[in-house]
Motif scaffolding. Structure first.
Motif, PDB file in Angstrom:
ATOM      1  N   ALA A  12       0.835  -1.209   0.000  1.00  0.00           N
ATOM      2  CA  ALA A  12       0.000   0.000   0.000  1.00  0.00           C
ATOM      3  C   ALA A  12       0.866   1.253   0.000  1.00  0.00           C
ATOM      4  CB  ALA A  12      -0.930  -0.006   1.209  1.00  0.00           C
ATOM      5  N   ALA A  13       1.940   1.247   0.783  1.00  0.00           N
ATOM      6  CA  ALA A  13       2.831   2.417   0.831  1.00  0.00           C
ATOM      7  C   ALA A  13       3.506   2.626  -0.518  1.00  0.00           C
ATOM      8  CB  ALA A  13       3.873   2.248   1.932  1.00  0.00           C
ATOM      9  N   ARG A  14       3.891   1.547  -1.169  1.00  0.00           N
ATOM     10  CA  ARG A  14       4.516   1.670  -2.486  1.00  0.00           C
ATOM     11  C   ARG A  14       3.531   2.198  -3.518  1.00  0.00           C
ATOM     12  NH1 ARG A  14       7.847  -3.592  -3.791  1.00  0.00           N
ATOM     13  NH2 ARG A  14       8.237  -2.364  -5.647  1.00  0.00           N
ATOM     14  N   LEU A  15       2.276   1.767  -3.426  1.00  0.00           N
ATOM     15  CA  LEU A  15       1.248   2.259  -4.335  1.00  0.00           C
ATOM     16  C   LEU A  15       1.017   3.749  -4.110  1.00  0.00           C
ATOM     17  CD1 LEU A  15      -0.930   1.831  -6.469  1.00  0.00           C
ATOM     18  CD2 LEU A  15      -2.464   1.095  -4.644  1.00  0.00           C
ATOM     19  N   VAL A  16       0.942   4.168  -2.848  1.00  0.00           N
ATOM     20  CA  VAL A  16       0.761   5.589  -2.538  1.00  0.00           C
ATOM     21  C   VAL A  16       1.942   6.391  -3.073  1.00  0.00           C
ATOM     22  CG1 VAL A  16       0.704   7.258  -0.633  1.00  0.00           C
ATOM     23  CG2 VAL A  16      -0.813   5.272  -0.603  1.00  0.00           C
ATOM     24  N   ASP A  17       3.149   5.891  -2.893  1.00  0.00           N
ATOM     25  CA  ASP A  17       4.334   6.593  -3.411  1.00  0.00           C
ATOM     26  C   ASP A  17       4.270   6.742  -4.931  1.00  0.00           C
ATOM     27  OD1 ASP A  17       5.443   6.962  -0.902  1.00  0.00           O
ATOM     28  OD2 ASP A  17       6.801   5.242  -1.063  1.00  0.00           O
ATOM     29  N   ALA A  18       3.871   5.670  -5.624  1.00  0.00           N
ATOM     30  CA  ALA A  18       3.785   5.720  -7.083  1.00  0.00           C
ATOM     31  C   ALA A  18       2.705   6.708  -7.531  1.00  0.00           C
ATOM     32  CB  ALA A  18       3.499   4.330  -7.648  1.00  0.00           C
ATOM     33  N   LEU A  19       1.565   6.681  -6.858  1.00  0.00           N
ATOM     34  CA  LEU A  19       0.488   7.618  -7.203  1.00  0.00           C
ATOM     35  C   LEU A  19       0.882   9.053  -6.892  1.00  0.00           C
ATOM     36  CD1 LEU A  19      -2.618   5.591  -6.017  1.00  0.00           C
ATOM     37  CD2 LEU A  19      -2.067   6.237  -8.375  1.00  0.00           C
ATOM     38  N   TYR A  20       1.630   9.244  -5.816  1.00  0.00           N
ATOM     39  CA  TYR A  20       2.093  10.584  -5.462  1.00  0.00           C
ATOM     40  C   TYR A  20       3.025  11.127  -6.550  1.00  0.00           C
ATOM     41  CZ  TYR A  20       4.358  14.388  -2.981  1.00  0.00           C
ATOM     42  OH  TYR A  20       4.858  15.617  -2.636  1.00  0.00           O
ATOM     43  N   THR A  21       3.949  10.287  -7.015  1.00  0.00           N
ATOM     44  CA  THR A  21       4.855  10.692  -8.093  1.00  0.00           C
ATOM     45  C   THR A  21       4.053  11.037  -9.341  1.00  0.00           C
ATOM     46  OG1 THR A  21       6.644   9.336  -7.213  1.00  0.00           O
ATOM     47  CG2 THR A  21       6.792   9.946  -9.538  1.00  0.00           C
ATOM     48  N   GLU A  22       3.093  10.176  -9.689  1.00  0.00           N
ATOM     49  CA  GLU A  22       2.248  10.437 -10.857  1.00  0.00           C
ATOM     50  C   GLU A  22       1.487  11.752 -10.694  1.00  0.00           C
ATOM     51  OE1 GLU A  22      -1.628   8.560 -13.182  1.00  0.00           O
ATOM     52  OE2 GLU A  22      -0.554   7.305 -11.742  1.00  0.00           O
ATOM     53  N   ALA A  23       0.938  11.994  -9.505  1.00  0.00           N
ATOM     54  CA  ALA A  23       0.163  13.211  -9.257  1.00  0.00           C
ATOM     55  C   ALA A  23       1.040  14.455  -9.359  1.00  0.00           C
ATOM     56  CB  ALA A  23      -0.496  13.145  -7.877  1.00  0.00           C
ATOM     57  N   MET A  24       2.256  14.386  -8.825  1.00  0.00           N
ATOM     58  CA  MET A  24       3.141  15.548  -8.884  1.00  0.00           C
ATOM     59  C   MET A  24       3.558  15.842 -10.325  1.00  0.00           C
ATOM     60  SD  MET A  24       3.208  16.797  -5.928  1.00  0.00           S
ATOM     61  CE  MET A  24       4.526  17.979  -6.064  1.00  0.00           C
ATOM     62  N   LEU A  25       3.857  14.801 -11.084  1.00  0.00           N
ATOM     63  CA  LEU A  25       4.216  15.006 -12.499  1.00  0.00           C
ATOM     64  C   LEU A  25       3.044  15.578 -13.284  1.00  0.00           C
ATOM     65  CD1 LEU A  25       6.291  11.750 -13.132  1.00  0.00           C
ATOM     66  CD2 LEU A  25       7.163  14.103 -13.036  1.00  0.00           C
ATOM     67  N   LEU A  26       1.843  15.041 -13.039  1.00  0.00           N
ATOM     68  CA  LEU A  26       0.670  15.536 -13.736  1.00  0.00           C
ATOM     69  C   LEU A  26       0.356  16.973 -13.320  1.00  0.00           C
ATOM     70  CD1 LEU A  26      -1.623  15.014 -15.719  1.00  0.00           C
ATOM     71  CD2 LEU A  26      -2.918  13.983 -13.832  1.00  0.00           C
ATOM     72  N   ALA A  27       0.522  17.289 -12.046  1.00  0.00           N
ATOM     73  CA  ALA A  27       0.277  18.663 -11.574  1.00  0.00           C
ATOM     74  C   ALA A  27       1.256  19.626 -12.237  1.00  0.00           C
ATOM     75  CB  ALA A  27       0.392  18.729 -10.056  1.00  0.00           C
ATOM     76  N   ASP A  28       2.511  19.222 -12.341  1.00  0.00           N
ATOM     77  CA  ASP A  28       3.506  20.084 -12.977  1.00  0.00           C
ATOM     78  C   ASP A  28       3.200  20.270 -14.463  1.00  0.00           C
ATOM     79  OD1 ASP A  28       5.982  21.628 -12.826  1.00  0.00           O
ATOM     80  OD2 ASP A  28       6.821  20.026 -14.090  1.00  0.00           O
ATOM     81  N   GLU A  29       2.840  19.180 -15.133  1.00  0.00           N
ATOM     82  CA  GLU A  29       2.503  19.269 -16.553  1.00  0.00           C
ATOM     83  C   GLU A  29       1.252  20.133 -16.757  1.00  0.00           C
ATOM     84  OE1 GLU A  29       1.563  16.351 -20.382  1.00  0.00           O
ATOM     85  OE2 GLU A  29       1.677  15.473 -18.377  1.00  0.00           O
ATOM     86  N   THR A  30       0.264  19.957 -15.892  1.00  0.00           N
ATOM     87  CA  THR A  30      -0.973  20.731 -15.994  1.00  0.00           C
ATOM     88  C   THR A  30      -0.707  22.210 -15.752  1.00  0.00           C
ATOM     89  OG1 THR A  30      -2.267  18.807 -15.301  1.00  0.00           O
ATOM     90  CG2 THR A  30      -3.322  20.958 -15.059  1.00  0.00           C
ATOM     91  N   ARG A  31       0.049  22.516 -14.720  1.00  0.00           N
ATOM     92  CA  ARG A  31       0.398  23.914 -14.430  1.00  0.00           C
ATOM     93  C   ARG A  31       1.145  24.524 -15.604  1.00  0.00           C
ATOM     94  NH1 ARG A  31       4.480  26.499 -14.304  1.00  0.00           N
ATOM     95  NH2 ARG A  31       5.771  24.661 -14.191  1.00  0.00           N
ATOM     96  N   GLY A  32       2.112  23.794 -16.137  1.00  0.00           N
ATOM     97  CA  GLY A  32       2.880  24.286 -17.277  1.00  0.00           C
ATOM     98  C   GLY A  32       2.007  24.557 -18.482  1.00  0.00           C
ATOM     99  N   TYR A  33       1.072  23.656 -18.730  1.00  0.00           N
ATOM    100  CA  TYR A  33       0.189  23.846 -19.877  1.00  0.00           C
ATOM    101  C   TYR A  33      -0.706  25.067 -19.681  1.00  0.00           C
ATOM    102  CZ  TYR A  33      -3.643  23.356 -23.122  1.00  0.00           C
ATOM    103  OH  TYR A  33      -4.579  23.616 -24.086  1.00  0.00           O
ATOM    104  N   PHE A  34      -1.376  25.140 -18.549  1.00  0.00           N
ATOM    105  CA  PHE A  34      -2.324  26.239 -18.348  1.00  0.00           C
ATOM    106  C   PHE A  34      -1.622  27.585 -18.190  1.00  0.00           C
ATOM    107  CE2 PHE A  34      -5.280  22.768 -16.967  1.00  0.00           C
ATOM    108  CZ  PHE A  34      -6.151  22.917 -18.026  1.00  0.00           C
ATOM    109  N   ASP A  35      -0.347  27.576 -17.778  1.00  0.00           N
ATOM    110  CA  ASP A  35       0.398  28.835 -17.661  1.00  0.00           C
ATOM    111  C   ASP A  35       1.033  29.271 -18.976  1.00  0.00           C
ATOM    112  OD1 ASP A  35      -0.201  29.080 -15.016  1.00  0.00           O
ATOM    113  OD2 ASP A  35       1.782  28.519 -14.269  1.00  0.00           O
ATOM    114  N   ASP A  36       1.376  28.315 -19.838  1.00  0.00           N
ATOM    115  CA  ASP A  36       2.119  28.657 -21.052  1.00  0.00           C
ATOM    116  C   ASP A  36       1.317  28.346 -22.315  1.00  0.00           C
ATOM    117  OD1 ASP A  36       4.321  29.486 -19.499  1.00  0.00           O
ATOM    118  OD2 ASP A  36       5.097  27.448 -19.403  1.00  0.00           O
ATOM    119  N   ALA A  37       1.505  27.144 -22.843  1.00  0.00           N
ATOM    120  CA  ALA A  37       0.875  26.778 -24.124  1.00  0.00           C
ATOM    121  C   ALA A  37      -0.632  26.912 -24.069  1.00  0.00           C
ATOM    122  CB  ALA A  37       1.263  25.349 -24.496  1.00  0.00           C
ATOM    123  N   GLY A  38      -1.217  26.596 -22.939  1.00  0.00           N
ATOM    124  CA  GLY A  38      -2.664  26.689 -22.803  1.00  0.00           C
ATOM    125  C   GLY A  38      -3.176  28.105 -22.950  1.00  0.00           C
ATOM    126  N   GLN A  39      -2.388  29.082 -22.541  1.00  0.00           N
ATOM    127  CA  GLN A  39      -2.817  30.472 -22.685  1.00  0.00           C
ATOM    128  C   GLN A  39      -2.940  30.848 -24.157  1.00  0.00           C
ATOM    129  OE1 GLN A  39      -0.133  32.965 -20.429  1.00  0.00           O
ATOM    130  NE2 GLN A  39      -1.478  32.891 -18.649  1.00  0.00           N
TER     131      GLN A  39
END
Length: 156
Positions: A12-39
């Motif tokens: 369970a801890a390993r799954l949470v760690d993997a999901l956390y990494t995925e969430a942080m990468l997706l958050a960074d990609e989403t922020r980058g898109y909506f701040d730059d190319a998305g504008q």
């Protein structure tokens, strides 16, 4: 809460760690898109759709922050920083996220649709985990073959 069979951590801890990494990468990609190319893509849309684009972007970031907050809480539970049962308190559950508006999403640029869908998918996976934490274990169903074997043993 370590288990040597899984490299010193529980599955369970390993799954949470993997999901956390995925969430942080997706958050960074989403922020980058909506701040730059998305504008740039947003500025090319009709005025009403630009507002709807901004609303969906806010929903996306809210959804991702709820997921990240929940995963951080679970990481703290797995690390022993919070007691095991504290993750089931109502104030520690995954918050509700406003649903995507399909009528709007289908009219958005491809990159926005992809990021919104990925964020929604991640949210739903984490939501199922959150709901499963408190769900009682299902009663095992009796095997018909095992039942027959027990009846045969009793008859001998």
């Amino acid at each position: 809460m370590t288990n040597p069979a899984f490299g010193g951590t529980t599955l369970a801890a390993r799954l949470v760690d993997a999901l956390y990494t995925e969430a942080m990468l997706l958050a960074d990609e989403t922020r980058g898109y909506f701040d730059d190319a998305g504008q740039i893509e947003r500025d090319a849309l009709p005025p009403r759709l630009r507002v709807e684009f901004a609303c969906e972007a806010l929903k996306a970031t809210t959804r991702l922050m709820q997921v990240i907050g929940w995963l951080l809480m679970r990481k703290a539970v797995h690390a022993g920083e919070l007691p095991e049962g504290s993750g089931t308190a109502d104030n520690r559950r995954l918050g509700e996220a406003p649903p995507l508006d399909p009528a709007v999403v289908t009219r958005l640029p491809h990159a926005a649709r992809r990021l919104l869908a990925n964020g929604e998918d991640l949210y739903q996976r984490v939501r199922r985990m959150d709901e499963g934490i408190e769900a009682p274990a299902a009663e095992p169903t009796a095997s018909p073959a095992l039942s027959l074997l027990h009846r045969l043993e009793r008859s001998l």
